[in-house]
Design a protein around this motif. Structure first.
Motif: not given
Length: 161
Positions: A77-103
């Motif tokens: 999980v990349l938790p930047d669903f609300y953008g990245n405050r630090s250290p990248i400082v990108d309010p438009k950054a997006k989060g990612v969830i990788y590896g989920i299944t239908l479980d």
């Protein structure tokens, strides 16, 4: 740039943080199919976080895992669903969830929850590494807020450095 004298006269303040980590954990839990069943199980006896911690602990024991994180080697999980405050400082950054299944099981939610906690911990580590690479010497963190009541959250932050 933070203003001088923000906290102590004659000194500058350097801060770094992640936006809405507790709200993000709530979002992950509340939007999983198993959340309704978990909420009914909790029935005000313990928090959902405590129940997920217990489910995860039992999974570690049942599967005789060499270390807890081994159970989520394929979930990230990349938790930047609300953008990245630090250290990248990108309010438009997006989060990612990788590896989920239908479980849709509670165990799968516990694994997704751990991956989310680890993603937040890696974000904290990224902030500290960035500060240290730019002249700071951070050797200790002081945790505050509601998530400090969660031993798994604190342990993951201690383990990821």
């Amino acid at each position: 740039m933070p203003p001088p004298k923000a906290m102590v006269p004659e000194y500058w303040l350097t801060e770094g943080g992640q936006s809405a980590t507790s709200a993000f954990l709530d979002y992950i839990i509340e939007n999983h199919v198993a959340s309704t069943h978990l909420a009914n199980c909790v029935a005000s006896q313990i928090s959902v976080f405590e129940l997920l911690n217990k489910i995860f602990e039992s999974m570690v024991q049942d599967l005789n895992s060499p270390f807890p994180a081994a159970l989520i080697e394929d979930v990230h999980v990349l938790p930047d669903f609300y953008g990245n405050r630090s250290p990248i400082v990108d309010p438009k950054a997006k989060g990612v969830i990788y590896g989920i299944t239908l479980d849709t099981s509670e165990k799968q939610l516990a694994l997704l929850y751990l991956a989310t906690v680890q993603g937040i911990a890696y974000g904290t580590c990224h902030i500290v590494q960035h500060c240290n690479a730019h002249g700071h010497r951070i050797g200790m963190l002081l945790a505050c807020g509601g998530l400090t009541k969660n031993p798994l959250f604190l342990q993951e932050h201690a383990d990821i450095r």
